[in-house]
Design a protein around this motif. Structure first.
Motif, PDB file in Angstrom:
ATOM      1  N   LEU A 129       0.828  -1.198   0.000  1.00 25.17           N
ATOM      2  CA  LEU A 129       0.000   0.000   0.000  1.00 25.17           C
ATOM      3  C   LEU A 129       0.868   1.256   0.000  1.00 25.17           C
ATOM      4  N   THR A 130       0.278   2.364  -0.420  1.00 29.81           N
ATOM      5  CA  THR A 130       0.956   3.646  -0.282  1.00 29.81           C
ATOM      6  C   THR A 130       1.066   3.986   1.203  1.00 29.81           C
ATOM      7  N   SER A 133      -2.244   5.012   2.803  1.00 28.00           N
ATOM      8  CA  SER A 133      -3.164   3.889   2.958  1.00 28.00           C
ATOM      9  C   SER A 133      -2.701   2.944   4.055  1.00 28.00           C
ATOM     10  N   ASN A 191      -7.877   7.338   1.906  1.00 24.94           N
ATOM     11  CA  ASN A 191      -6.869   6.841   0.963  1.00 24.94           C
ATOM     12  C   ASN A 191      -6.923   5.322   0.872  1.00 24.94           C
ATOM     13  N   GLU A 195      -7.857   3.116  -2.482  1.00 29.21           N
ATOM     14  CA  GLU A 195      -6.829   2.242  -3.052  1.00 29.21           C
ATOM     15  C   GLU A 195      -7.300   0.793  -3.106  1.00 29.21           C
ATOM     16  N   LYS A 199      -7.706  -1.423  -6.544  1.00 29.80           N
ATOM     17  CA  LYS A 199      -6.878  -2.614  -6.777  1.00 29.80           C
ATOM     18  C   LYS A 199      -7.697  -3.900  -6.868  1.00 29.80           C
TER      19      LYS A 199
END
Length: 244
Positions: A129-130, A133, A191, A195, A199
């Motif tokens: 994950l970022t 996130s 976020n 995400e 995905k």
């Protein structure tokens, strides 16, 4: 003459108080951000020394947890362990068995992080994950602990008995997301929600069974992005603080 001396001392004292207030204001650590980055998290430390990592590198997530815990200053617990396990769920949080019989400040909790799901859900494991996130995902788990810390043994038993009820578990996870937003962590949670949905679109799945499992255990139980944004527009923390 005495009046002049008194006034001088008074003004000097007032000046020092103002200076001290300015010092506290400028040195107070700002924690409200729409987007996080490494430089922000690198300045944070774990003052409690109650976070432990099992079978994983503590460097991966310690900073994120240090940041999250600043939004839960009244959280009572003895320890939180972050443990890598074989699991189909990317993240899961539970109190240890004997902890449910203890006072809140004596309880130990475990956040289980999956090593791999052998499915498209691997794309939403924390390491994939970022940064924002990751914070959102772990913030949800810390909110579980915050909720558990106010529960008694019979509430834990009720939760265990209802673990197979889709409606009960949806209400449970939904309220945890709401608590996360209320504490001030709505932006990273948003976020995470965006995400995950990007995905794990249906076209990214090879089997209907795998997609159904994801829908039932994650998507249907967690707040959609638009609902998160709705709550963020209402809760005082977002109106009273400037999110940079």
């Amino acid at each position: 003459m005495h009046r002049i001396v008194f006034m001088g001392r008074f003004l000097n004292g007032t000046f020092l108080i103002v200076l001290f207030g300015c010092y506290l204001t400028t040195n107070a650590q700002h924690i409200y951000y729409k987007q996080l980055n490494d430089s922000i998290l690198n300045n944070l430390t774990d003052s409690t020394q109650k976070i432990r990592f099992i079978e994983m590198d503590s460097v991966l997530y310690r900073r994120q947890l240090n940041y999250i815990l600043r939004f839960y200053p009244t959280l009572n617990y003895n320890s939180i362990r972050i443990k890598a396990v074989n699991s189909q769920k990317p993240l899961d949080t539970r109190p240890t068995f004997f902890s449910i019989f203890k006072r809140a400040e004596k309880r130990d909790y475990v956040i289980y992080v999956s090593k791999g799901t052998l499915s498209p859900m691997d794309s939403i494991l924390p390491q994939h994950l970022t940064l924002n996130s990751q914070v959102g995902a772990f913030a949800h788990e810390i909110s579980h602990i915050y909720d558990f810390s106010t529960s008694h043994v019979f509430q834990f038993i009720s939760l265990f008995l209802n673990r197979h009820s889709q409606r009960k578990m949806r209400d449970f996870e939904y309220s945890t997301d709401k608590l996360t937003i209320e504490q001030g962590l709505g932006y990273p949670l948003l976020n995470w929600a965006k995400e995950v949905r990007e995905k794990l679109k249906i076209e990214n799945w090879k089997t209907v069974k795998g997609y159904d499992f994801y829908k039932q255990t994650i998507e249907d139980r967690r707040m959609p992005p638009e609902t998160i944004q709705h709550f963020m527009s209402d809760f005082p923390v977002y109106l009273q603080n400037q999110y940079k």
